[in-house]
Scaffold this active site. Structure first.
Site, PDB file in Angstrom:
ATOM      1  N   LYS A   1       0.848  -1.194   0.000  1.00 13.98           N
ATOM      2  CA  LYS A   1       0.000   0.000   0.000  1.00 13.98           C
ATOM      3  C   LYS A   1       0.876   1.234   0.000  1.00 13.98           C
ATOM      4  O   LYS A   1       2.007   1.195   0.493  1.00 13.98           O
ATOM      5  CB  LYS A   1      -0.880   0.019   1.265  1.00 13.98           C
TER       6      LYS A   1
HETATM    7  N1  GLU Z   1      -7.189   0.319  -3.248  1.00 10.39           N
HETATM    8  C1  GLU Z   1      -7.992  -0.844  -3.513  1.00 10.39           C
HETATM    9  C2  GLU Z   1      -8.088  -1.719  -2.279  1.00 10.39           C
HETATM   10  O1  GLU Z   1      -7.908  -1.284  -1.174  1.00 10.39           O
HETATM   11  C3  GLU Z   1      -7.543  -1.567  -4.768  1.00 10.39           C
HETATM   12  C4  GLU Z   1      -6.196  -2.180  -4.706  1.00 10.39           C
HETATM   13  C5  GLU Z   1      -5.680  -2.745  -6.034  1.00 10.39           C
HETATM   14  O2  GLU Z   1      -6.448  -2.848  -6.975  1.00 10.39           O
HETATM   15  O3  GLU Z   1      -4.490  -3.068  -6.079  1.00 10.39           O
HETATM   16  O4  GLU Z   1      -8.423  -2.875  -2.359  1.00 10.39           O
END
Ligand code: GLU
Length: 475
Positions: free
Chosen positions: A111
């Site tokens: 993240k």
């Molecule tokens: N930000 C989204 C989540 O928390 C998508 C993450 C992604 O597609 O890599 O799942």
């Protein structure tokens, strides 16, 4: 020099994730060393950089956390918010590991976050800031198609992903898979049909699957299907908007309240989500919307009487302070971490069913997986088979029609004749994923009488899968 850094706040979010993880570990009986190896965040990169804007240097602080690398690339969004802090990014990265394992996307968890308020900057300034942040991450392989692939999250969208992809391409002009360095891109920049709606669509599919299991519906004190169910949505961003739209327009649910930063709207007959979206777009506020009653007290909305509560904004909105005032018998966590560990237990005690975040909002990363695979294959889904499928169906339907005295219903014929395009395949793959993951959680829960809830079951499925991969490869 203007320093864009806010004092970090400790939300207890990371502790909540770890507590829920520990609960699953105990039931799985995993050895302490493996449990610890999975639990710990592998690395967090912290960067501070300056960008010349409006005639002076502005400094920004950002993070990219990699929680697990048992499968690569590590996957997870990049968040833009003034509230971003290291612990939050690490908690979100951990959730990504578990989420990816639960829905069987072949990724580790990661993240990113940048401390910035996007509303303070013009689009060309945001582009400069994003490209510079991307540059810092790309040069350390923290954005890379085979190692670390970001996506949109709170405060970011297709536009930011397009800038990141372009920055990567410029820095790696000979990488044929450059477009796979980030997902959630616009369609004309290597994106995939159905990615923007994917998380909200996944919430819809999760609820549809929940209502297929009569026992679970009964345990939540509900009956029947989604038809007529009273829904409260907190946060009408990308995820909340799509979930509310699909549930009200396609499943017959009624959105009786919408909660936003500046208050809440109520209408027992259901709020027209498209009309509300247009109103928010024009006024940047819920107030004065004609199709509902407005109250500046948003908390009232969360505690409103309803069948299904969808927190779709940010973490820790349901805490020990308001948990006992929540009236919904069913909560589906469209956001990451909206219910703290303490509130979770208080709600469970009261018999509230919670469909947990790592399952409920996994639609985004599921479709990200489809996009990443599309970028690597360099071909749009359905391109090879669509017309061939249509030809076969047409031939079959012509034969069938010649045998039927009244022919075939025109609408049905059109439906049966058309081959699947990319968006149809994406939705089908997402639906299949959401159904399979729910069944996996249910099975684990059924086979562990001590498993208290779907969240623990979800963690158990995920951790067992991660542990089995680590078992194969770790020295
Ligand atoms: N930000 C989204 C989540 O928390 C998508 C993450 C992604 O597609 O890599 O799942």
């Amino acid at each position: 020099m203007n320093i864009q850094v806010k004092k970090p706040i400790t939300s207890g979010f990371l502790e909540s994730v770890n507590l829920m993880y520990d609960r699953a570990i105990e039931l799985l009986g995993l050895s302490d060393d493996v449990a610890l190896a999975i639990r710990n965040c592998n690395s967090t990169y912290e960067v501070q950089f300056s960008v010349r804007l409006r005639g002076e240097l502005h400094s920004f602080k950002g993070y990219r956390s990699v929680h697990s690398e048992h499968m690569e690339p590590a996957k997870g969004g990049i968040r833009y918010s003034i509230e971003v802090h290291k612990e939050e990014v690490e908690a979100l990265a951990a959730l990504m590991s578990y989420k990816c394992a639960l829905v069987e996307t072949p990724f580790g968890g990661s993240k990113g976050g940048l401390i910035v308020d996007p509303s303070e900057w013009e689009p060309h300034e945001m582009e400069k800031i994003t490209r510079r942040f991307a540059y810092e991450l790309i040069k350390r392989d923290l954005i890379n198609p085979s190692q670390n692939v970001p996506a949109p999250d709170m405060g970011t969208g297709a536009r930011e992903m397009a800038w990141i992809a372009d920055e990567y391409r410029r820095m790696n002009p000979t990488d044929i898979n450059a477009r796979a360095c980030v997902t959630g891109k616009p369609l004309n920049a290597g994106g995939i049909a159905g990615r923007t709606e994917a998380t909200g669509r996944g919430v819809q599919y999760a609820l549809q699957e929940f209502f297929r299991h009569e026992d679970d519906v009964k345990a939540a004190g509900l009956t029947g299907t989604l038809e007529g169910k009273r829904v409260v949505v907190q946060g009408l961003g990308n995820v909340g908007y799509h979930a509310a739209k699909f549930l009200s327009e396609e499943d017959g649910a009624k959105v009786v309240a919408v909660v936003e930063r500046d208050g809440a709207l109520f209408n027992p007959d259901g709020i027209d989500i498209e009309a509300l979206k247009a109103h928010i777009h024009a006024r940047h506020s819920l107030a004065a919307f004609e199709g509902a009653t407005y109250s500046p007290d948003g908390a009232k909305g969360l505690e409103h009487d309803c069948d299904i509560l969808i927190p779709a904004a940010c973490e820790s909105v349901i805490t020990h302070e308001n948990a006992n005032r929540i009236k919904a018998p069913l909560i589906i966590e469209a956001a990451n971490g909206p219910v703290t560990a303490e509130a979770n237990d208080m709600l469970l005690e009261r018999g509230v069913t919670i469909i947990p975040d790592l399952y409920a909002n996994a639609g985004g990363v599921t479709v990200s997986y489809f996009e990443w695979a599309k970028n690597i294959s360099h071909m749009r889904y359905g391109r090879m088979q669509r017309r061939q499928e249509e030809g076969r169906s047409r031939a079959f339907l012509q034969q069938l029609e010649s045998l039927l005295p009244n022919g075939l219903d025109a609408g049905l014929k059109e439906k049966l004749e058309s081959g699947a395009g990319e968006v149809d395949l994406v939705r089908s793959g997402l639906d299949d994923t959401m159904r399979a993951a729910y069944v996996a959680m249910r099975e684990v829960r059924a086979s562990h009488p001590d498993c208290p809830d779907l969240r623990t079951a979800a963690y158990m499925v995920a951790v067992r899968r991660i542990a089995s991969v680590m078992d194969l490869y770790m020295l």
